[in-house]
Design a protein around this motif. Sequence first.
Motif, PDB file in Angstrom:
ATOM      1  N   MET A 190       0.837  -1.192   0.000  1.00 28.09           N
ATOM      2  CA  MET A 190       0.000   0.000   0.000  1.00 28.09           C
ATOM      3  C   MET A 190       0.878   1.251   0.000  1.00 28.09           C
ATOM      4  SD  MET A 190      -2.725   1.287   2.902  1.00 28.09           S
ATOM      5  CE  MET A 190      -3.524  -0.307   2.947  1.00 28.09           C
ATOM      6  N   THR A 191       0.618   2.167  -0.923  1.00 27.21           N
ATOM      7  CA  THR A 191       1.374   3.410  -0.977  1.00 27.21           C
ATOM      8  C   THR A 191       0.798   4.428   0.012  1.00 27.21           C
ATOM      9  OG1 THR A 191      -0.023   4.405  -2.685  1.00 27.21           O
ATOM     10  CG2 THR A 191       1.785   2.995  -3.433  1.00 27.21           C
ATOM     11  N   PHE A 192       1.560   5.505   0.249  1.00 25.43           N
ATOM     12  CA  PHE A 192       1.078   6.573   1.131  1.00 25.43           C
ATOM     13  C   PHE A 192      -0.204   7.181   0.583  1.00 25.43           C
ATOM     14  CE2 PHE A 192       0.816  11.077   2.217  1.00 25.43           C
ATOM     15  CZ  PHE A 192       0.866  11.018   3.600  1.00 25.43           C
ATOM     16  N   PHE A 193      -0.254   7.376  -0.726  1.00 21.76           N
ATOM     17  CA  PHE A 193      -1.438   7.961  -1.358  1.00 21.76           C
ATOM     18  C   PHE A 193      -2.664   7.068  -1.166  1.00 21.76           C
ATOM     19  CE2 PHE A 193      -4.067   8.663  -5.234  1.00 21.76           C
ATOM     20  CZ  PHE A 193      -4.461   9.964  -4.955  1.00 21.76           C
ATOM     21  N   GLU A 194      -2.490   5.761  -1.347  1.00 28.79           N
ATOM     22  CA  GLU A 194      -3.609   4.827  -1.159  1.00 28.79           C
ATOM     23  C   GLU A 194      -4.075   4.820   0.294  1.00 28.79           C
ATOM     24  OE1 GLU A 194      -2.574   1.521  -4.625  1.00 28.79           O
ATOM     25  OE2 GLU A 194      -1.727   1.316  -2.601  1.00 28.79           O
ATOM     26  N   GLY A 195      -3.122   4.881   1.211  1.00 28.46           N
ATOM     27  CA  GLY A 195      -3.482   4.938   2.626  1.00 28.46           C
ATOM     28  C   GLY A 195      -4.273   6.190   2.963  1.00 28.46           C
ATOM     29  N   ALA A 196      -3.870   7.330   2.360  1.00 27.26           N
ATOM     30  CA  ALA A 196      -4.583   8.586   2.607  1.00 27.26           C
ATOM     31  C   ALA A 196      -6.013   8.514   2.071  1.00 27.26           C
ATOM     32  CB  ALA A 196      -3.833   9.745   1.954  1.00 27.26           C
ATOM     33  N   ILE A 197      -6.186   7.858   0.920  1.00 25.41           N
ATOM     34  CA  ILE A 197      -7.527   7.701   0.347  1.00 25.41           C
ATOM     35  C   ILE A 197      -8.408   6.858   1.274  1.00 25.41           C
ATOM     36  CG2 ILE A 197      -8.825   6.630  -1.544  1.00 25.41           C
ATOM     37  CD1 ILE A 197      -6.577   7.440  -3.407  1.00 25.41           C
ATOM     38  N   ILE A 198      -7.858   5.762   1.787  1.00 25.08           N
ATOM     39  CA  ILE A 198      -8.624   4.892   2.676  1.00 25.08           C
ATOM     40  C   ILE A 198      -8.985   5.623   3.970  1.00 25.08           C
ATOM     41  CG2 ILE A 198      -8.527   2.780   4.065  1.00 25.08           C
ATOM     42  CD1 ILE A 198      -6.742   1.584   1.865  1.00 25.08           C
ATOM     43  N   LEU A 199      -8.042   6.391   4.519  1.00 25.00           N
ATOM     44  CA  LEU A 199      -8.301   7.162   5.733  1.00 25.00           C
ATOM     45  C   LEU A 199      -9.422   8.169   5.499  1.00 25.00           C
ATOM     46  CD1 LEU A 199      -7.452   7.859   8.661  1.00 25.00           C
ATOM     47  CD2 LEU A 199      -5.849   9.527   7.673  1.00 25.00           C
ATOM     48  N   ALA A 200      -9.356   8.884   4.365  1.00 23.57           N
ATOM     49  CA  ALA A 200     -10.385   9.875   4.048  1.00 23.57           C
ATOM     50  C   ALA A 200     -11.749   9.212   3.858  1.00 23.57           C
ATOM     51  CB  ALA A 200      -9.998  10.646   2.781  1.00 23.57           C
ATOM     52  N   ALA A 201     -11.755   8.054   3.187  1.00 21.78           N
ATOM     53  CA  ALA A 201     -13.016   7.320   3.000  1.00 21.78           C
ATOM     54  C   ALA A 201     -13.597   6.905   4.353  1.00 21.78           C
ATOM     55  CB  ALA A 201     -12.787   6.094   2.126  1.00 21.78           C
ATOM     56  N   GLY A 202     -12.722   6.508   5.291  1.00 23.86           N
ATOM     57  CA  GLY A 202     -13.173   6.133   6.626  1.00 23.86           C
ATOM     58  C   GLY A 202     -13.816   7.302   7.360  1.00 23.86           C
ATOM     59  N   ILE A 203     -13.242   8.486   7.220  1.00 17.85           N
ATOM     60  CA  ILE A 203     -13.811   9.673   7.871  1.00 17.85           C
ATOM     61  C   ILE A 203     -15.203   9.969   7.320  1.00 17.85           C
ATOM     62  CG2 ILE A 203     -13.573  12.178   8.158  1.00 17.85           C
ATOM     63  CD1 ILE A 203     -10.528  11.770   8.124  1.00 17.85           C
ATOM     64  N   VAL A 204     -15.318   9.982   5.988  1.00 15.60           N
ATOM     65  CA  VAL A 204     -16.614  10.264   5.357  1.00 15.60           C
ATOM     66  C   VAL A 204     -17.634   9.192   5.746  1.00 15.60           C
ATOM     67  CG1 VAL A 204     -17.823  10.516   3.158  1.00 15.60           C
ATOM     68  CG2 VAL A 204     -15.541  11.486   3.443  1.00 15.60           C
ATOM     69  N   ALA A 205     -17.199   7.929   5.725  1.00 14.28           N
ATOM     70  CA  ALA A 205     -18.106   6.832   6.088  1.00 14.28           C
ATOM     71  C   ALA A 205     -18.559   6.950   7.531  1.00 14.28           C
ATOM     72  CB  ALA A 205     -17.414   5.488   5.868  1.00 14.28           C
ATOM     73  N   GLY A 206     -17.661   7.342   8.440  1.00 12.79           N
ATOM     74  CA  GLY A 206     -18.026   7.508   9.839  1.00 12.79           C
ATOM     75  C   GLY A 206     -19.092   8.568  10.026  1.00 12.79           C
ATOM     76  N   ILE A 207     -18.957   9.680   9.299  1.00  8.25           N
ATOM     77  CA  ILE A 207     -19.961  10.752   9.375  1.00  8.25           C
ATOM     78  C   ILE A 207     -21.303  10.266   8.845  1.00  8.25           C
ATOM     79  CG2 ILE A 207     -20.601  13.037   8.508  1.00  8.25           C
ATOM     80  CD1 ILE A 207     -17.592  13.685   8.379  1.00  8.25           C
TER      81      ILE A 207
END
Length: 262
Positions: free
Chosen positions: A1-18
């Motif tokens: 997993m690249t840093f960019f892919e990790g950032a995308i997953i983290l951002a998706a998690g934030i949106v999903a949590g909301i």
Amino acid sequence: MTFFEGAIILAAGIVAGIINVVAGAGTLITFPTLLALGIPPITANVSNTVGLVPGSIAGAYGYRRELRSQWRPVAWMAVFSAVGGVVGGLLLLILPEGAFSAVVPFLLLLAAILSAAQPRVARYVRRKAPDDDDDDADADAADTRPVTFGLVLGILGTGVYGGYFGAAQGVVLLALLGILWSTDIHRANGAKNVLAGMANLVSAVIFISSGTVDWAVAVLIGVGSAFGGWLGARVGRRLSAPVLRAILVIVALTAAVVLFLT
């Protein structure tokens, strides 16, 4: 997993949590994101389920004030949601992938209709209920009824679906709770977060024991969803009932269309 892919997953998690806390369809953000990054469907599904547990806990905690006098019935409902979650988690590991997918869009369409009509349907159900007290007819519309057998069956069914896949499980749960339990949409939303979180939690335990979890993905979604859940609880509690109901209808219809097309 690249840093960019990790950032995308983290951002998706934030949106999903909301979204999960406010309406209940966060999986429709994280699951397609994981698939787009090349993660196999089963791994994506189980990792996503494990990752969204912290968001559910944060959301339930955020609504603790609305549930202050209702923890006993919510705890009973959570037991049935947990039983359904266990069944759903086991079915995911046993059945062919996509076994329930055909019925899900129709379930979401029904949830959208029920969410839109929830106040009128709830009044009708209360009028027809044998235990309804006519002396309370002019009481505050935001009342809460005892847990009924029909509601228990509905919670059990949504628990199975939540353990199996869970996309927009919260939308269906909130429609059921708003009609059969409490017309206070914020109280129903708080209970929804507890019940959906319980189904997620028990199925997550099953998935962890199966050894199919991608922990890098699960941790990133978990951190993001926890923050999103905290933020979503703050936002959701400030929304008026009509606005929150409109969001639910839009989310349910959008989820149904997405699933129809995939």
